[in-house]
Design a protein around this motif. Structure first.
Motif, PDB file in Angstrom:
ATOM      1  N   MET A 154       0.817  -1.193   0.000  1.00  7.25           N
ATOM      2  CA  MET A 154       0.000   0.000   0.000  1.00  7.25           C
ATOM      3  C   MET A 154       0.862   1.260   0.000  1.00  7.25           C
ATOM      4  SD  MET A 154      -2.962   0.970  -0.206  1.00  7.25           S
ATOM      5  CE  MET A 154      -4.489   1.403   0.497  1.00  7.25           C
ATOM      6  N   THR A 155       1.970   1.213   0.716  1.00  8.08           N
ATOM      7  CA  THR A 155       2.882   2.355   0.765  1.00  8.08           C
ATOM      8  C   THR A 155       3.421   2.669  -0.616  1.00  8.08           C
ATOM      9  OG1 THR A 155       3.506   1.713   2.994  1.00  8.08           O
ATOM     10  CG2 THR A 155       4.964   3.238   1.859  1.00  8.08           C
ATOM     11  N   SER A 156       3.774   1.617  -1.345  1.00  8.44           N
ATOM     12  CA  SER A 156       4.311   1.795  -2.690  1.00  8.44           C
ATOM     13  C   SER A 156       3.280   2.433  -3.611  1.00  8.44           C
ATOM     14  CB  SER A 156       4.760   0.443  -3.238  1.00  8.44           C
ATOM     15  OG  SER A 156       5.150   0.558  -4.565  1.00  8.44           O
ATOM     16  N   LEU A 157       2.032   2.005  -3.502  1.00  9.15           N
ATOM     17  CA  LEU A 157       0.975   2.568  -4.344  1.00  9.15           C
ATOM     18  C   LEU A 157       0.780   4.051  -4.060  1.00  9.15           C
ATOM     19  CD1 LEU A 157      -1.293   2.213  -6.419  1.00  9.15           C
ATOM     20  CD2 LEU A 157      -2.800   1.599  -4.528  1.00  9.15           C
ATOM     21  N   LEU A 158       0.763   4.422  -2.793  1.00  8.14           N
ATOM     22  CA  LEU A 158       0.596   5.833  -2.449  1.00  8.14           C
ATOM     23  C   LEU A 158       1.757   6.678  -2.963  1.00  8.14           C
ATOM     24  CD1 LEU A 158      -0.804   5.511   1.179  1.00  8.14           C
ATOM     25  CD2 LEU A 158      -2.052   6.073  -0.913  1.00  8.14           C
ATOM     26  N   MET A 159       2.972   6.148  -2.850  1.00  9.68           N
ATOM     27  CA  MET A 159       4.135   6.873  -3.370  1.00  9.68           C
ATOM     28  C   MET A 159       4.044   7.036  -4.879  1.00  9.68           C
ATOM     29  SD  MET A 159       7.209   5.203  -1.111  1.00  9.68           S
ATOM     30  CE  MET A 159       8.436   5.778  -2.249  1.00  9.68           C
ATOM     31  N   LYS A 160       3.659   5.972  -5.563  1.00 13.01           N
ATOM     32  CA  LYS A 160       3.605   6.012  -7.018  1.00 13.01           C
ATOM     33  C   LYS A 160       2.465   6.883  -7.536  1.00 13.01           C
ATOM     34  CE  LYS A 160       5.824   1.623  -7.855  1.00 13.01           C
ATOM     35  NZ  LYS A 160       6.914   2.011  -8.715  1.00 13.01           N
ATOM     36  N   ILE A 161       1.353   6.917  -6.811  1.00 17.02           N
ATOM     37  CA  ILE A 161       0.231   7.761  -7.232  1.00 17.02           C
ATOM     38  C   ILE A 161       0.637   9.230  -7.243  1.00 17.02           C
ATOM     39  CG2 ILE A 161      -1.995   8.653  -6.408  1.00 17.02           C
ATOM     40  CD1 ILE A 161      -2.820   5.805  -5.853  1.00 17.02           C
ATOM     41  N   ILE A 162       1.571   9.588  -6.387  1.00 20.70           N
ATOM     42  CA  ILE A 162       2.064  10.964  -6.351  1.00 20.70           C
ATOM     43  C   ILE A 162       3.226  11.158  -7.319  1.00 20.70           C
ATOM     44  CG2 ILE A 162       3.177  12.705  -4.889  1.00 20.70           C
ATOM     45  CD1 ILE A 162       1.562  11.414  -2.546  1.00 20.70           C
ATOM     46  N   MET A 163       4.204  10.251  -7.281  1.00 22.59           N
ATOM     47  CA  MET A 163       5.452  10.453  -8.015  1.00 22.59           C
ATOM     48  C   MET A 163       5.318  10.266  -9.533  1.00 22.59           C
ATOM     49  SD  MET A 163       7.427  11.568  -5.790  1.00 22.59           S
ATOM     50  CE  MET A 163       8.849  11.682  -6.838  1.00 22.59           C
ATOM     51  N   CYS A 164       4.576   9.274  -9.970  1.00 28.41           N
ATOM     52  CA  CYS A 164       4.485   9.015 -11.415  1.00 28.41           C
ATOM     53  C   CYS A 164       3.821  10.160 -12.185  1.00 28.41           C
ATOM     54  CB  CYS A 164       3.794   7.685 -11.678  1.00 28.41           C
ATOM     55  SG  CYS A 164       4.794   6.257 -11.228  1.00 28.41           S
ATOM     56  N   PRO A 165       2.635  10.636 -11.768  1.00 28.24           N
ATOM     57  CA  PRO A 165       2.076  11.786 -12.488  1.00 28.24           C
ATOM     58  C   PRO A 165       2.969  13.023 -12.405  1.00 28.24           C
ATOM     59  CG  PRO A 165       0.370  10.744 -11.188  1.00 28.24           C
ATOM     60  CD  PRO A 165       1.670  10.107 -10.789  1.00 28.24           C
ATOM     61  N   LEU A 166       3.588  13.220 -11.247  1.00 25.78           N
ATOM     62  CA  LEU A 166       4.481  14.360 -11.092  1.00 25.78           C
ATOM     63  C   LEU A 166       5.672  14.268 -12.048  1.00 25.78           C
ATOM     64  CD1 LEU A 166       4.802  16.927  -9.426  1.00 25.78           C
ATOM     65  CD2 LEU A 166       6.131  15.600  -7.783  1.00 25.78           C
ATOM     66  N   ALA A 167       6.236  13.075 -12.204  1.00 25.71           N
ATOM     67  CA  ALA A 167       7.369  12.883 -13.122  1.00 25.71           C
ATOM     68  C   ALA A 167       6.952  13.132 -14.570  1.00 25.71           C
ATOM     69  CB  ALA A 167       7.938  11.476 -12.968  1.00 25.71           C
ATOM     70  N   VAL A 168       5.774  12.678 -14.958  1.00 32.21           N
ATOM     71  CA  VAL A 168       5.312  12.884 -16.338  1.00 32.21           C
ATOM     72  C   VAL A 168       5.020  14.373 -16.573  1.00 32.21           C
ATOM     73  CG1 VAL A 168       3.554  12.278 -18.047  1.00 32.21           C
ATOM     74  CG2 VAL A 168       4.411  10.534 -16.491  1.00 32.21           C
ATOM     75  N   ILE A 169       4.463  15.045 -15.577  1.00 31.98           N
ATOM     76  CA  ILE A 169       4.210  16.490 -15.702  1.00 31.98           C
ATOM     77  C   ILE A 169       5.525  17.245 -15.839  1.00 31.98           C
ATOM     78  CG2 ILE A 169       3.389  18.527 -14.448  1.00 31.98           C
ATOM     79  CD1 ILE A 169       1.157  16.696 -13.304  1.00 31.98           C
ATOM     80  N   ILE A 170       6.499  16.911 -15.005  1.00 27.57           N
ATOM     81  CA  ILE A 170       7.809  17.577 -15.083  1.00 27.57           C
ATOM     82  C   ILE A 170       8.464  17.314 -16.424  1.00 27.57           C
ATOM     83  CG2 ILE A 170      10.154  17.536 -14.130  1.00 27.57           C
ATOM     84  CD1 ILE A 170       8.817  17.165 -11.351  1.00 27.57           C
ATOM     85  N   ALA A 171       8.375  16.081 -16.913  1.00 27.54           N
ATOM     86  CA  ALA A 171       8.941  15.762 -18.230  1.00 27.54           C
ATOM     87  C   ALA A 171       8.264  16.583 -19.326  1.00 27.54           C
ATOM     88  CB  ALA A 171       8.802  14.271 -18.513  1.00 27.54           C
ATOM     89  N   SER A 172       6.958  16.792 -19.203  1.00 28.28           N
ATOM     90  CA  SER A 172       6.271  17.576 -20.235  1.00 28.28           C
ATOM     91  C   SER A 172       6.659  19.048 -20.169  1.00 28.28           C
ATOM     92  CB  SER A 172       4.754  17.421 -20.111  1.00 28.28           C
ATOM     93  OG  SER A 172       4.263  18.076 -18.978  1.00 28.28           O
ATOM     94  N   TRP A 173       7.044  19.532 -19.002  1.00 26.49           N
ATOM     95  CA  TRP A 173       7.490  20.923 -18.886  1.00 26.49           C
ATOM     96  C   TRP A 173       8.916  21.090 -19.392  1.00 26.49           C
ATOM     97  CZ3 TRP A 173       5.685  21.644 -13.143  1.00 26.49           C
ATOM     98  CH2 TRP A 173       4.312  21.865 -13.135  1.00 26.49           C
ATOM     99  N   ILE A 174       9.763  20.100 -19.149  1.00 27.43           N
ATOM    100  CA  ILE A 174      11.188  20.220 -19.466  1.00 27.43           C
ATOM    101  C   ILE A 174      11.503  19.813 -20.902  1.00 27.43           C
ATOM    102  CG2 ILE A 174      13.474  19.300 -18.909  1.00 27.43           C
ATOM    103  CD1 ILE A 174      12.545  19.066 -16.011  1.00 27.43           C
TER     104      ILE A 174
END
Length: 118
Positions: free
Chosen positions: A1-21
């Protein structure tokens, strides 16, 4: 469950940052990279349950990076107005792979990858 919560935050954030950069990763609205990130989070957690255990850190990280490449490239190009080249998806998957490496390492160190016998 901890991994899912981390990924729910980190994965969209990483894709958003990649789209900005990255100039070759473009989404029409903010919801599109969030959806891609949530798909990545779910697939990543499923892959962790199947592959990740002590001794498989690099295999699991590489498998996550390859899955990220495929998902980012194909799912992103289904959205109207989104534009992601293969190279852009590759760079995004490398960013996600680095995040996954540290996540997997932490999960191994804390002992959250131990599989219970059935």
């Amino acid at each position: 469950m901890t991994s899912l919560l981390m990924k729910i935050i980190m994965c969209p954030l990483a894709v958003i940052i990649a789209s900005w950069i990255l100039p070759n990763v473009a989404y029409e609205n903010i919801l599109q990279p969030i959806i891609v990130g949530l798909i990545l989070a779910v697939v990543g957690v499923l892959m962790e349950y199947m592959i990740l255990k002590r001794g498989t850190l690099w295999i699991s990280t590489f498998a996550d990076a390859v899955a990220s490449l495929i998902i980012v490239y194909f799912v992103s190009n289904w959205f109207p107005g989104a534009f992601v080249t293969f190279f852009g998806a590759l760079l995004t998957s490398i960013l996600l792979g680095v995040i996954e490496y540290f996540t997997h390492r932490w999960l191994n160190n804390v002992g959250l990858t131990k599989k219970s016998p059935t």
